[in-house]
Design a protein around this motif. Structure first.
Motif, PDB file in Angstrom:
ATOM      1  N   ARG A 119      -4.659   1.247  -5.501  1.00 54.76           N
ATOM      2  CA  ARG A 119      -3.292   1.738  -5.726  1.00 54.76           C
ATOM      3  C   ARG A 119      -2.448   0.716  -6.480  1.00 54.76           C
ATOM      4  N   LEU A 120      -2.773  -0.553  -6.345  1.00 57.38           N
ATOM      5  CA  LEU A 120      -2.010  -1.584  -7.043  1.00 57.38           C
ATOM      6  C   LEU A 120      -2.193  -1.513  -8.552  1.00 57.38           C
ATOM      7  N   THR A 121      -3.280  -0.902  -9.028  1.00 63.96           N
ATOM      8  CA  THR A 121      -3.478  -0.765 -10.467  1.00 63.96           C
ATOM      9  C   THR A 121      -2.463   0.187 -11.082  1.00 63.96           C
ATOM     10  N   GLN A 122      -1.836   1.006 -10.249  1.00 67.62           N
ATOM     11  CA  GLN A 122      -0.801   1.926 -10.723  1.00 67.62           C
ATOM     12  C   GLN A 122       0.575   1.281 -10.731  1.00 67.62           C
ATOM     13  N   ASP A 123       0.655   0.056 -10.243  1.00 67.24           N
ATOM     14  CA  ASP A 123       1.929  -0.635 -10.121  1.00 67.24           C
ATOM     15  C   ASP A 123       2.160  -1.510 -11.355  1.00 67.24           C
ATOM     16  N   PRO A 124       3.107  -1.135 -12.215  1.00 62.63           N
ATOM     17  CA  PRO A 124       3.309  -1.897 -13.456  1.00 62.63           C
ATOM     18  C   PRO A 124       3.692  -3.359 -13.217  1.00 62.63           C
ATOM     19  N   TRP A 128       0.838  -1.201   0.000  1.00 62.75           N
ATOM     20  CA  TRP A 128       0.000   0.000   0.000  1.00 62.75           C
ATOM     21  C   TRP A 128       0.871   1.248   0.000  1.00 62.75           C
ATOM     22  N   GLU A 129       1.915   1.241   0.806  1.00 61.11           N
ATOM     23  CA  GLU A 129       2.777   2.417   0.940  1.00 61.11           C
ATOM     24  C   GLU A 129       3.767   2.584  -0.204  1.00 61.11           C
ATOM     25  N   ARG A 130       4.379   1.477  -0.643  1.00 62.21           N
ATOM     26  CA  ARG A 130       5.539   1.556  -1.542  1.00 62.21           C
ATOM     27  C   ARG A 130       5.367   0.902  -2.897  1.00 62.21           C
ATOM     28  N   GLY A 131       4.339   0.093  -3.063  1.00 66.70           N
ATOM     29  CA  GLY A 131       4.200  -0.664  -4.295  1.00 66.70           C
ATOM     30  C   GLY A 131       5.042  -1.929  -4.260  1.00 66.70           C
ATOM     31  N   TYR A 132       4.949  -2.691  -5.341  1.00 67.40           N
ATOM     32  CA  TYR A 132       5.603  -3.998  -5.394  1.00 67.40           C
ATOM     33  C   TYR A 132       7.131  -3.886  -5.389  1.00 67.40           C
ATOM     34  N   VAL A 133       7.670  -3.043  -6.251  1.00 67.86           N
ATOM     35  CA  VAL A 133       9.133  -2.915  -6.338  1.00 67.86           C
ATOM     36  C   VAL A 133       9.714  -2.411  -5.024  1.00 67.86           C
ATOM     37  N   GLY A 134       9.024  -1.477  -4.385  1.00 63.31           N
ATOM     38  CA  GLY A 134       9.515  -0.910  -3.128  1.00 63.31           C
ATOM     39  C   GLY A 134       9.334  -1.821  -1.930  1.00 63.31           C
ATOM     40  N   THR A 135       8.671  -2.951  -2.138  1.00 60.40           N
ATOM     41  CA  THR A 135       8.444  -3.911  -1.062  1.00 60.40           C
ATOM     42  C   THR A 135       9.461  -5.039  -1.208  1.00 60.40           C
ATOM     43  N   SER A 136      10.621  -4.808  -0.671  1.00 60.99           N
ATOM     44  CA  SER A 136      11.688  -5.809  -0.761  1.00 60.99           C
ATOM     45  C   SER A 136      11.527  -6.858   0.343  1.00 60.99           C
ATOM     46  N   PRO A 137      12.082  -8.044   0.126  1.00 61.35           N
ATOM     47  CA  PRO A 137      12.061  -9.037   1.203  1.00 61.35           C
ATOM     48  C   PRO A 137      12.672  -8.498   2.504  1.00 61.35           C
ATOM     49  N   LYS A 138      13.714  -7.712   2.379  1.00 56.31           N
ATOM     50  CA  LYS A 138      14.354  -7.141   3.574  1.00 56.31           C
ATOM     51  C   LYS A 138      13.382  -6.204   4.302  1.00 56.31           C
ATOM     52  N   ALA A 139      12.667  -5.363   3.540  1.00 58.80           N
ATOM     53  CA  ALA A 139      11.696  -4.446   4.154  1.00 58.80           C
ATOM     54  C   ALA A 139      10.570  -5.229   4.830  1.00 58.80           C
ATOM     55  N   ILE A 140      10.137  -6.304   4.198  1.00 58.69           N
ATOM     56  CA  ILE A 140       9.084  -7.147   4.785  1.00 58.69           C
ATOM     57  C   ILE A 140       9.573  -7.740   6.099  1.00 58.69           C
ATOM     58  N   GLN A 141      10.774  -8.253   6.086  1.00 59.21           N
ATOM     59  CA  GLN A 141      11.339  -8.861   7.290  1.00 59.21           C
ATOM     60  C   GLN A 141      11.501  -7.830   8.402  1.00 59.21           C
ATOM     61  N   GLN A 142      11.974  -6.650   8.050  1.00 56.74           N
ATOM     62  CA  GLN A 142      12.140  -5.598   9.058  1.00 56.74           C
ATOM     63  C   GLN A 142      10.791  -5.187   9.635  1.00 56.74           C
ATOM     64  N   ARG A 143       9.817  -4.947   8.782  1.00 57.83           N
ATOM     65  CA  ARG A 143       8.497  -4.505   9.234  1.00 57.83           C
ATOM     66  C   ARG A 143       7.827  -5.568  10.104  1.00 57.83           C
ATOM     67  N   SER A 144       7.999  -6.828   9.732  1.00 58.02           N
ATOM     68  CA  SER A 144       7.335  -7.917  10.458  1.00 58.02           C
ATOM     69  C   SER A 144       8.118  -8.407  11.664  1.00 58.02           C
ATOM     70  N   GLY A 145       9.373  -7.994  11.758  1.00 61.87           N
ATOM     71  CA  GLY A 145      10.209  -8.463  12.858  1.00 61.87           C
ATOM     72  C   GLY A 145      10.568  -9.929  12.731  1.00 61.87           C
ATOM     73  N   THR A 146      10.654 -10.409  11.504  1.00 61.43           N
ATOM     74  CA  THR A 146      11.000 -11.809  11.276  1.00 61.43           C
ATOM     75  C   THR A 146      12.296 -11.904  10.476  1.00 61.43           C
ATOM     76  N   GLY A 147      12.858 -13.067  10.455  1.00 58.84           N
ATOM     77  CA  GLY A 147      14.081 -13.300   9.698  1.00 58.84           C
ATOM     78  C   GLY A 147      13.795 -13.914   8.346  1.00 58.84           C
ATOM     79  N   GLN A 148      14.835 -13.986   7.546  1.00 57.25           N
ATOM     80  CA  GLN A 148      14.734 -14.537   6.203  1.00 57.25           C
ATOM     81  C   GLN A 148      14.255 -15.992   6.243  1.00 57.25           C
ATOM     82  N   GLY A 149      14.755 -16.759   7.196  1.00 51.34           N
ATOM     83  CA  GLY A 149      14.355 -18.159   7.314  1.00 51.34           C
ATOM     84  C   GLY A 149      12.862 -18.310   7.554  1.00 51.34           C
ATOM     85  N   SER A 150      12.323 -17.454   8.411  1.00 50.79           N
ATOM     86  CA  SER A 150      10.879 -17.505   8.689  1.00 50.79           C
ATOM     87  C   SER A 150      10.071 -17.176   7.448  1.00 50.79           C
ATOM     88  N   MET A 151      10.523 -16.164   6.706  1.00 54.05           N
ATOM     89  CA  MET A 151       9.800 -15.763   5.508  1.00 54.05           C
ATOM     90  C   MET A 151       9.764 -16.917   4.509  1.00 54.05           C
TER      91      MET A 151
END
Length: 187
Positions: free
Chosen positions: A97-102, A16-39
């Motif tokens: 907003r996702l319709t604006q995300d190529p 919602w905030e950043r779109g698909y490209v701006g939503t990196s696995p690292k950002a997801i992990q940081q926001r969720s407080g989880t590690g790469q293994g959990s993801m």
């Protein structure tokens, strides 16, 4: 909230905030407080997680709309209630907003829940408008399908205009304008 839920909710927020490209696995992990293994334990990767998050956002939009459309009141009262439902106009629609995300629109799997929920919303508005016409609330000249599509466009366009003006009142004006146009056909 368990780890899987934190990953999904964090991805929903980031999309919602950043779109698909701006939503990196690292950002997801940081926001969720989880590690790469959990993801990667719960999801094959970012596309898999994004699909679950997008689907959940679309389902939430549908569920909120259905609660109003199947609620009490005349057809026009329910349509009005949905159009005037409290929204964060400056934040925009998490699905629209996702319709604006190529990247989302280029991927048939990611696009599918977006396309489906807006098709459902148009059908739901069409049904309510058809019911209003059959109950004598609206005149027979009203085209329910075209009007339904216009109402969905007003909602999504209202978000765009409000964000551009940095003024949520612009969204309210778009809704008021749509309701005024409907009133022309009311009995």
């Amino acid at each position: 909230m368990d780890t899987k839920e934190r990953l999904i909710e964090s991805t929903r927020e980031l999309l919602w905030e950043r779109g698909y490209v701006g939503t990196s696995p690292k950002a997801i992990q940081q926001r969720s407080g989880t590690g790469q293994g959990s993801m990667y334990h719960h999801f094959r990767g970012k596309p898999d997680l994004a699909l679950v998050a997008i689907t959940r956002s679309a389902e939430e939009l549908r569920d909120r709309a259905e609660a109003v459309f199947s609620g009490p009141g005349t057809s026009i009262e329910r349509i009005t209630a949905y159009l005037r439902r409290e929204r964060d106009a400056l934040r925009g629609c998490p699905v629209g907003r996702l319709t604006q995300d190529p990247d989302v629109m280029a991927d048939p799997e990611l696009r599918c829940p977006v396309e489906a929920v807006f098709a459902w919303l148009r059908v739901r508005f069409t049904g309510a408008l058809t019911e209003a016409r059959e109950n004598g609330e609206m005149d027979a000249a009203l085209d329910p399908a075209a009007t339904a599509t216009a109402l969905v466009a007003v909602l999504q366009g209202g978000y765009v205009l409000a964000r551009a003006a940095a003024d949520p009142q612009v969204y309210a004006l778009a809704v008021d304008g749509a309701l005024s146009l409907l009133a022309v056909h009311a009995h």
